[in-house]
Write a protein that holds these residues in place. Sequence first.
Motif, PDB file in Angstrom:
ATOM      1  N   GLY A  92      72.816  28.055 -57.452  1.00 28.94           N
ATOM      2  CA  GLY A  92      72.546  26.961 -58.381  1.00 28.94           C
ATOM      3  C   GLY A  92      71.409  26.084 -57.895  1.00 28.94           C
ATOM      4  N   ALA A  93      71.484  25.692 -56.626  1.00 27.61           N
ATOM      5  CA  ALA A  93      70.439  24.825 -56.080  1.00 27.61           C
ATOM      6  C   ALA A  93      69.088  25.537 -56.103  1.00 27.61           C
ATOM      7  CB  ALA A  93      70.801  24.395 -54.658  1.00 27.61           C
ATOM      8  N   LEU A  94      69.096  26.839 -55.802  1.00 27.44           N
ATOM      9  CA  LEU A  94      67.831  27.581 -55.801  1.00 27.44           C
ATOM     10  C   LEU A  94      67.192  27.584 -57.188  1.00 27.44           C
ATOM     11  CD1 LEU A  94      68.480  30.723 -53.556  1.00 27.44           C
ATOM     12  CD2 LEU A  94      66.883  28.861 -53.149  1.00 27.44           C
ATOM     13  N   ILE A  95      68.025  27.804 -58.216  1.00 31.46           N
ATOM     14  CA  ILE A  95      67.479  27.847 -59.572  1.00 31.46           C
ATOM     15  C   ILE A  95      66.890  26.487 -59.955  1.00 31.46           C
ATOM     16  CG2 ILE A  95      68.084  28.105 -62.012  1.00 31.46           C
ATOM     17  CD1 ILE A  95      70.153  30.216 -61.073  1.00 31.46           C
ATOM     18  N   VAL A  96      67.655  25.418 -59.702  1.00 27.66           N
ATOM     19  CA  VAL A  96      67.149  24.079 -60.026  1.00 27.66           C
ATOM     20  C   VAL A  96      65.860  23.798 -59.251  1.00 27.66           C
ATOM     21  CG1 VAL A  96      67.665  21.613 -60.007  1.00 27.66           C
ATOM     22  CG2 VAL A  96      69.473  23.248 -60.510  1.00 27.66           C
ATOM     23  N   CYS A  97      65.870  24.112 -57.961  1.00 27.81           N
ATOM     24  CA  CYS A  97      64.687  23.870 -57.122  1.00 27.81           C
ATOM     25  C   CYS A  97      63.476  24.625 -57.650  1.00 27.81           C
ATOM     26  CB  CYS A  97      64.949  24.329 -55.690  1.00 27.81           C
ATOM     27  SG  CYS A  97      65.972  23.216 -54.750  1.00 27.81           S
ATOM     28  N   LEU A  98      63.709  25.868 -58.041  1.00 29.49           N
ATOM     29  CA  LEU A  98      62.598  26.691 -58.479  1.00 29.49           C
ATOM     30  C   LEU A  98      62.000  26.145 -59.783  1.00 29.49           C
ATOM     31  CD1 LEU A  98      61.055  29.168 -57.663  1.00 29.49           C
ATOM     32  CD2 LEU A  98      62.599  30.550 -59.032  1.00 29.49           C
ATOM     33  N   VAL A  99      62.864  25.825 -60.731  1.00 35.33           N
ATOM     34  CA  VAL A  99      62.377  25.345 -62.031  1.00 35.33           C
ATOM     35  C   VAL A  99      61.688  23.990 -61.882  1.00 35.33           C
ATOM     36  CG1 VAL A  99      63.076  24.608 -64.331  1.00 35.33           C
ATOM     37  CG2 VAL A  99      64.096  26.656 -63.323  1.00 35.33           C
ATOM     38  N   VAL A 100      62.404  23.032 -61.286  1.00 34.71           N
ATOM     39  CA  VAL A 100      61.818  21.695 -61.151  1.00 34.71           C
ATOM     40  C   VAL A 100      60.623  21.730 -60.203  1.00 34.71           C
ATOM     41  CG1 VAL A 100      62.275  19.287 -60.569  1.00 34.71           C
ATOM     42  CG2 VAL A 100      64.066  20.677 -61.600  1.00 34.71           C
ATOM     43  N   GLY A 101      60.736  22.513 -59.137  1.00 39.52           N
ATOM     44  CA  GLY A 101      59.635  22.630 -58.187  1.00 39.52           C
ATOM     45  C   GLY A 101      58.378  23.169 -58.855  1.00 39.52           C
ATOM     46  N   LEU A 102      58.565  24.133 -59.740  1.00 33.50           N
ATOM     47  CA  LEU A 102      57.417  24.705 -60.454  1.00 33.50           C
ATOM     48  C   LEU A 102      56.793  23.665 -61.384  1.00 33.50           C
ATOM     49  CD1 LEU A 102      55.743  27.250 -60.915  1.00 33.50           C
ATOM     50  CD2 LEU A 102      57.308  27.887 -62.752  1.00 33.50           C
ATOM     51  N   VAL A 103      57.659  22.923 -62.101  1.00 33.64           N
ATOM     52  CA  VAL A 103      57.146  21.872 -62.993  1.00 33.64           C
ATOM     53  C   VAL A 103      56.359  20.838 -62.184  1.00 33.64           C
ATOM     54  CG1 VAL A 103      57.799  19.963 -64.510  1.00 33.64           C
ATOM     55  CG2 VAL A 103      58.952  22.173 -64.713  1.00 33.64           C
ATOM     56  N   PHE A 104      56.955  20.379 -61.086  1.00 31.38           N
ATOM     57  CA  PHE A 104      56.275  19.382 -60.249  1.00 31.38           C
ATOM     58  C   PHE A 104      54.946  19.916 -59.723  1.00 31.38           C
ATOM     59  CE2 PHE A 104      60.018  16.498 -58.724  1.00 31.38           C
ATOM     60  CZ  PHE A 104      60.211  16.100 -60.032  1.00 31.38           C
ATOM     61  N   SER A 105      54.952  21.168 -59.278  1.00 36.47           N
ATOM     62  CA  SER A 105      53.721  21.689 -58.680  1.00 36.47           C
ATOM     63  C   SER A 105      52.629  21.837 -59.740  1.00 36.47           C
ATOM     64  CB  SER A 105      53.989  23.024 -57.980  1.00 36.47           C
ATOM     65  OG  SER A 105      54.350  24.005 -58.925  1.00 36.47           O
ATOM     66  N   LEU A 106      53.035  22.207 -60.959  1.00 42.20           N
ATOM     67  CA  LEU A 106      52.031  22.303 -62.034  1.00 42.20           C
ATOM     68  C   LEU A 106      51.477  20.920 -62.356  1.00 42.20           C
ATOM     69  CD1 LEU A 106      53.735  24.949 -64.338  1.00 42.20           C
ATOM     70  CD2 LEU A 106      51.549  25.206 -63.156  1.00 42.20           C
ATOM     71  N   LEU A 107      52.363  19.924 -62.374  1.00 44.59           N
ATOM     72  CA  LEU A 107      51.902  18.562 -62.640  1.00 44.59           C
ATOM     73  C   LEU A 107      50.987  18.050 -61.533  1.00 44.59           C
ATOM     74  CD1 LEU A 107      55.153  16.839 -63.992  1.00 44.59           C
ATOM     75  CD2 LEU A 107      53.084  17.386 -65.284  1.00 44.59           C
ATOM     76  N   MET A 108      51.278  18.483 -60.303  1.00 41.36           N
ATOM     77  CA  MET A 108      50.487  17.989 -59.175  1.00 41.36           C
ATOM     78  C   MET A 108      49.196  18.774 -58.984  1.00 41.36           C
ATOM     79  SD  MET A 108      51.918  15.392 -57.991  1.00 41.36           S
ATOM     80  CE  MET A 108      50.968  15.183 -56.496  1.00 41.36           C
ATOM     81  N   ASN A 109      49.086  19.911 -59.630  1.00 42.17           N
ATOM     82  CA  ASN A 109      47.898  20.736 -59.470  1.00 42.17           C
ATOM     83  C   ASN A 109      46.779  20.290 -60.423  1.00 42.17           C
ATOM     84  OD1 ASN A 109      46.389  22.800 -58.299  1.00 42.17           O
ATOM     85  ND2 ASN A 109      46.969  24.271 -59.900  1.00 42.17           N
ATOM     86  N   ARG A 110      46.661  18.977 -60.602  1.00 43.84           N
ATOM     87  CA  ARG A 110      45.608  18.435 -61.441  1.00 43.84           C
ATOM     88  C   ARG A 110      45.048  17.231 -60.710  1.00 43.84           C
ATOM     89  NH1 ARG A 110      47.712  15.809 -65.796  1.00 43.84           N
ATOM     90  NH2 ARG A 110      49.389  15.242 -64.392  1.00 43.84           N
ATOM     91  N   ASP A 111      43.962  16.718 -61.193  1.00 45.34           N
ATOM     92  CA  ASP A 111      43.445  15.493 -60.593  1.00 45.34           C
ATOM     93  C   ASP A 111      43.796  14.324 -61.484  1.00 45.34           C
ATOM     94  OD1 ASP A 111      42.255  16.128 -58.155  1.00 45.34           O
ATOM     95  OD2 ASP A 111      40.658  17.189 -59.227  1.00 45.34           O
TER      96      ASP A 111
END
Lengths: 301, 263
Positions: A86-105
């Motif tokens: 469960g934690a892995l799935i949440v981490c992966l989804v939210v982590g991906l969203v965060f990383s996409l948001l952070m991959n901008r200037d």
Amino acid sequence: MHKPTGIPDKKGFAPPVRRLLWPSIIFVALITQIPFLVTIYYSLHDWNLMRPDKGITFSGIRNYSKILSDAAFYEVLGNTFLLTGGALIVCLVVGLVFSLLMNRDFFGKGIVRTMLVSPFFIMPAVAGIVWKTMLLNPSFGLTAYFASLFHFPLIDWLASYPLMTIVLMVAWQWIPFFMLILLAGLQSVPDDVMEAAHLDGANALQRFQHVILPHLLKYIEVAVLLGLIFIMQTFGEIYVTTAGGPGYASTNLPYFVYRVGFQGWDVGGASAVGVIIVLMTIVLMTALFKFLRKTFQGELT
Amino acid sequence: MTLLTYVMAVVYFYPVLWMLMTGFKSEGDAVKMPPSLLFSPTMENYRLIWDSGVAAFFGNSVIVTLTSTLFALLLGVPAAYGLAMFKLKRSEDVLFWFMSTKFLPVAGIIIPLYMLLKEIRLLDNLWALFFLYTAMNVPLVVWMMRSFFKEVPLEVMESARVDGASDTRTFFQITLPLVRPGLISTALLSFIFAWNEFFLAVSLTATNAATMPVHMASFMTQQGLFWAKMSSVASIAVVPALLLGWFTQKQLVRGMTMGAVKG
């Protein structure tokens, strides 16, 4: 250890690799490996500190058969699986969203990044306590406040959904780890490939699906496999919030060892559970190493 | 998009922020809902809890974390240097062996550790945690420092050798200064992991050698309803690792993936 074949030394003596390596190898082996052999030894004995009258007797695999026929063990095994998965799935989804948001200037990127990585550095004991008392307390907590504000039914999260709540707590701490690895992956997507895809008329979604995702796969695998091994060892959050309860509802394998060993004082039984955990981890690690060796061969030679 | 990012960051960070602020509130302000951003800050909680014995546990944490980090570097840096600079037939095996010790669950060795420490009367003693934390961090140091040493261009060292510098001198005067940023972030990460460690600390210490996380857990069972005091203890427990974490966040990925992902 084989004969070192290093940078040829002009004075002609072998580089002191052994002297550099042995102290750390011996020290780490002594402290982390030898005790495991003792764990195996203990696991084959009947030994309870609460019953000094019974002494220590060899019992063969009886500790193992006792555990493997105990319903609690399977509940704990299931919990470990659900918590980690469960934690892995949440981490992966939210982590991906965060990383996409952070991959901008954007303005304030540094501060936002700092805020997003912070939960990772909060010690599990404190994270658990803050969540339990301030966020989730059924009478005074923030969730109770929002519930009364919107006239939702009041829920005692840790009592009603202990495992799910701990999943969220653990995910909160590990999302930064996923975000940072995935961000590293996003930033290493070669520019020319992205440009080529752009020129070929691929839209944002297509670029994500056909260019970014395949590149990211390697990073996702690293994050998931490492996350798996570390999240499986969750302990502090459980200790300070539910103490594994109610019953065994939120006990995972490491906490089970603690309960059997330091609450039941069953040295043999706790050791047997310890051996089982290590065996499971070794199976996971074999997969991990196979993968890591393959992926980072260039890095390793 | 950017606005969404801000909102998410604030929501996500909120528990930390709230805790840090509550430590400066009076007990009355602390339980007000919704939590107020405006309040008259007070140092009262910190004064009270510091006098009630937190200082000793904070001291334990500082001592055991600093010494174990130092020794992990003393043991791990030479090994990392050896593995990075010299070709060994089995260096890959050695590296993966180090990594495997970091992945093995502590639960697998906790029982014999407890029995041994009990036997040699080192239960509830800082020495025990010092040895364990050092061993826990050596693999991290080896992997991280190896990846930093590998980035040092060989020509730099060879030219030093041509100039007649000994291996030892080359190491201390050329190589080590070049990897200093890496050395610092390695040290910071070791510090953070030792500082936050809980399983070993709670199993092997009690009243004498307890570290901050252990104290935190027992403090809550006694005074969990006093949010302001609890938050001030929690802040003291969290801030050192948090601050160092902020400084070293760029290297976190390299540390956690044992140098596999550069970050």
